[in-house]
Design a protein around this motif. Sequence first.
Motif, mmCIF file in Angstrom:
data_model
loop_
_atom_site.group_PDB
_atom_site.id
_atom_site.type_symbol
_atom_site.label_atom_id
_atom_site.label_comp_id
_atom_site.label_asym_id
_atom_site.label_seq_id
_atom_site.Cartn_x
_atom_site.Cartn_y
_atom_site.Cartn_z
ATOM 1 N N ARG A 162 3.921 -8.014 29.821
ATOM 2 C CA ARG A 162 5.365 -8.021 29.591
ATOM 3 C C ARG A 162 5.845 -6.637 29.156
ATOM 4 N N GLU A 163 5.058 -5.976 28.327
ATOM 5 C CA GLU A 163 5.419 -4.623 27.893
ATOM 6 C C GLU A 163 5.468 -3.672 29.086
ATOM 7 N N ILE A 164 4.487 -3.817 29.978
ATOM 8 C CA ILE A 164 4.441 -2.935 31.146
ATOM 9 C C ILE A 164 5.623 -3.198 32.072
ATOM 10 N N PHE A 165 5.920 -4.466 32.342
ATOM 11 C CA PHE A 165 7.060 -4.783 33.197
ATOM 12 C C PHE A 165 8.368 -4.307 32.564
ATOM 13 N N SER A 166 8.461 -4.408 31.242
ATOM 14 C CA SER A 166 9.659 -3.936 30.547
ATOM 15 C C SER A 166 9.821 -2.428 30.718
ATOM 16 N N ASP A 167 8.723 -1.689 30.531
ATOM 17 C CA ASP A 167 8.770 -0.231 30.710
ATOM 18 C C ASP A 167 9.067 0.141 32.157
ATOM 19 N N PHE A 168 8.519 -0.627 33.089
ATOM 20 C CA PHE A 168 8.746 -0.345 34.515
ATOM 21 C C PHE A 168 10.224 -0.556 34.860
ATOM 22 N N ARG A 169 10.793 -1.625 34.337
ATOM 23 C CA ARG A 169 12.214 -1.899 34.606
ATOM 24 C C ARG A 169 13.104 -0.809 34.010
ATOM 25 N N LYS A 170 12.706 -0.273 32.848
ATOM 26 C CA LYS A 170 13.495 0.782 32.195
ATOM 27 C C LYS A 170 13.280 2.156 32.812
ATOM 28 N N GLY A 171 12.361 2.259 33.782
ATOM 29 C CA GLY A 171 12.124 3.536 34.435
ATOM 30 C C GLY A 171 11.138 4.432 33.719
ATOM 31 N N LYS A 172 10.412 3.884 32.722
ATOM 32 C CA LYS A 172 9.437 4.691 31.990
ATOM 33 C C LYS A 172 8.141 4.867 32.774
#
Length: 751
Positions: free
Chosen positions: A545-555
Motif C-alpha cells: 500500500r505504501e508503494i502504490f501510494s508513492d507511485f500514485r503521488k509520482g514519487k
Amino acid sequence: MIAEEVNLQCVEVILLTGVPKFLAYKVPLELNNNITIGSLVLVPLMNRRVLGIVVKKGTNQNIPVERIKCIHESLYPIPIMTAELVQVCLWIQSYYAAPMDSVIEAMVPAALRQGNKTKEIKYLTIETPLTPTDLEILKRKAPKQALIYEYLFLHQKPFLKSTLFQEFENSSSIIKILLEKKILKEISETQQRIVYDDILADAERIIHAPKQLTVEQECASNSIFKSIETQVFKVHLLHGVTGSGKTEVYLQSISKVLQTGGSVLFLVPEVALTPQTVGRLRTRLEAQGIQTIVWHSQLSAGERFDAWMSLARGQAHVVVGARSAVFAPLQNLKLIIVDEEHDPAFKQGEIPRYHGRDVAIYRAKLCNAVCILGSATPSLESLYNIKAKGYQLNELTKRVDDRELPLIHIVDMKPEVISAKQQVTLSRLLLQKLRDRFEAKEQSILFINRRGYSTRLLCLECNYVAQCEHCSVTLTYHRFDNQLKCHICGHTQKAPQRCPLCASQKIQFKGSGTQRVEDVVSQVIPTAKVVRMDSDTMSKKNLFREIFSDFRKGKIDILIGTQMIAKGLDFPNVTLVGLIDADISLHIQDFRACERTFQLVVQVSGRSGRGDRAGEVVIQTFMPHSAPIQFARRGDFQGFLEEELNLRREANYPPFRHIIRHIFRSKDQQKAAHFAEEWARFLNEHLGQKIEIRGPAPAPLEKIKDYYRYHLWCFMGNISKTLPEILKLRAQFPSNKDVIDVFDVDPVDMS
C-alpha cells in the motif's frame, strides 16, 4: 421415545473434528434463544468437549431421547454463519469432494473457532470526587493513591488504563484499591479494528463523486438494475475493455442495492487490488453512513474477528476482499461482484479446492441475488455460459472519455540476442522508451512473472543445471543474498563459485527475474526512482500500500513487479508498460496456456494510458507470431474466442466438459505410480462407459517437497451426478498408507 417427538428441542450439529456426519443434540432451555442455524456451539463427544456448527433445527434421526446429549454452550449470542452459508458449506463438501472440517476451517476464521472476544479498551475516571479535607487525609495515609487521584482529576476525562500503568510504576494494586473504595470507576469501550483506516487511506480514495455514465455504461447499469429490482437470481457478465469504466458500473449497482436495504459482496483476485477498491467504495459510501469491511489473508486475527462479527450482527453491509471473502456472513445479500472473474487466483490451491467465482454464483442463487462477473478478458467458461446457463452479457467496448487503447509494439527477442551475442533482459526499443518516459516525467510499469535474479544456474562445460533436491524445478538465483532458492518448497543454498559436478568455473546464470530487471533499469537510468514489487520484497504488512501510494503521488518513476501489478490497478500517469518474456505461460503443460497468455497480455497492456496521455506497450517475446499474442496485439477478442473455442471443442476440453483431476503423491515413486495405475484400471472397469479417463502420468511438477506426484484426468458432462459414483468406488478401493490422493474438481492449475 425417539428424537422426532422432541424436534423443537433438538438440533443437528456438524463437528469441527472431522466426524463426517451430523450429530443430534438437545438444546437446554436456557440456550433456546441463543441457538439457531449457524450458531457456534460447544458439545460433548465421548469424553471431550468439541466445537460444532448448528446446521439443522430438529432431527429425523431415530435415536432414543436418553442417548441425546445436551449442548454445553453457545460461544456467541448470535449465529456466526447465515443460513445460506450453511448450505454453501454443504455444497462445497459435496461438489469438491472435500472433508467437512476442512470446509468449515476455510469458511470460519480461526479467531472465532478459538472463541476470541471483542477487543475492549478500559478507561479510568473519577466516580466520587474528594473534598479538600478528604484529599489531605488521603495524602497522609496513602500518598500514592492521592497522586493517581490528582493526576486523573487534572485531566478531567476518562484516562486510558494501560497508559496510567505506564505513568505510574507498580500501580495495579493501588488502582484496585481506589476502585474498591469507589473513588475511581472503570469504563469499558469496545474497539473495532478497522482495516485500511490509516494515513495511507487518503491516497487510496481516488473517486469522489458519481461520474456521468457513457451510453454503454448506462445500458449495462440499467440491465443490472432491472435484475436487482426483480429480486430473482441472475448472472451478468460485464465484458469491458481495460479502462472502459467497469468500476463505475459496479458502484452504481452497489448504490442501487443499498438503497433497497440489501448487502453487497465485492470480490477481487489479489490483495494488492483491495486497497484501491476499498478507497473508491469508502469515498462513495461513507457520506451515506455505509461501513465497508475489508477481508483478505493478510489481516490479523483481531481484524478478522471484528470484521466477521460486525457482519454477523448486521452492522456492516458491504464487504471487499479476496477469495475467502465469499464466505462473509452478510445479512440480506442482494449483490455479488466478482471483478477479474477470469483470474486463476480465485481457485483455492489446497483442500478444499473451491473456486471463489463459482461459490459466489451458487451463493447468489441461494439468496436470489444478482451476481456480476466482470473482466476485460472473461474466461471461456463464463462466455460459454451465456448460452449454456443464460448469463446476461453486458459489453463496454470503448474506454471512458473516448481515450484510445494503448499502441502495442511486439519485439522479437531472437534478433536482439543474436545482435548482442549474449542474454538480453530489456530490448533496445523498451530501454529507449523508458528513457523517453522518464525525461517526460511520466511513469512506467515493467512486468515479468518471475521473481529472483536469474531462473537457473548452468555449467557451460558439463551442462549441469542446479535443481532443488526436494522438487522437480530449477533453483532461482537471488543476487542480493547470493542464494539459490526453490520457489516451491523454500529450500535455499549458497550459490557455488564452481560447478558442483565438474568443478569448472564456467558457470552462468541464465534467464531473467524481477531482480535482474531492476538491476538493468537502475544501471541504464541511474537517476530514476525504481521500485520492485514481488513476494520477496512484500514481507512487511501494508508495504504494498505504501508503494502504490508513492507511485500514485509520482514519487516512483518505474515500478517492476509480478502478478500483483498486472491487473485492475489504475494509475493515470502510467504511459508505458513493458511485458518481459510474454510467452512464459505458453510453455506450461496446460490446455489453458493460450487463454492465459492472451489474458495476461491484454490485462498488463491495460495499465497503460488510463489518464489524459496516450499509452504504449512493449511486448518482448521469442514467439511473436503465436496466436494469443497476435490476437491480443490487435485487441481481437472475438477472433481469439472463436479460435480457442474451436480447439477446445475438437479436444472436448472445458467448457464443453468438466474435468476431475485425481492426484496421487508419495515419497516412494513406484508406489505412487502403481497405485495410480491400479486405480485407473479399477475406475475404468466400473465407470468406463460414463467417463473418459486419461492417464495416469507423472504430473508436470513430478516432485514437490520430496513427494512424487502422478495424476489422471476424468472427463464427464456432469460433476454432481458422476462424482458421487467415483467417491463410492474410491471407498471400495483399498488404500495405501504411503500414498495420498486428492480430487481437484474443475482444476485451474495443471502443474
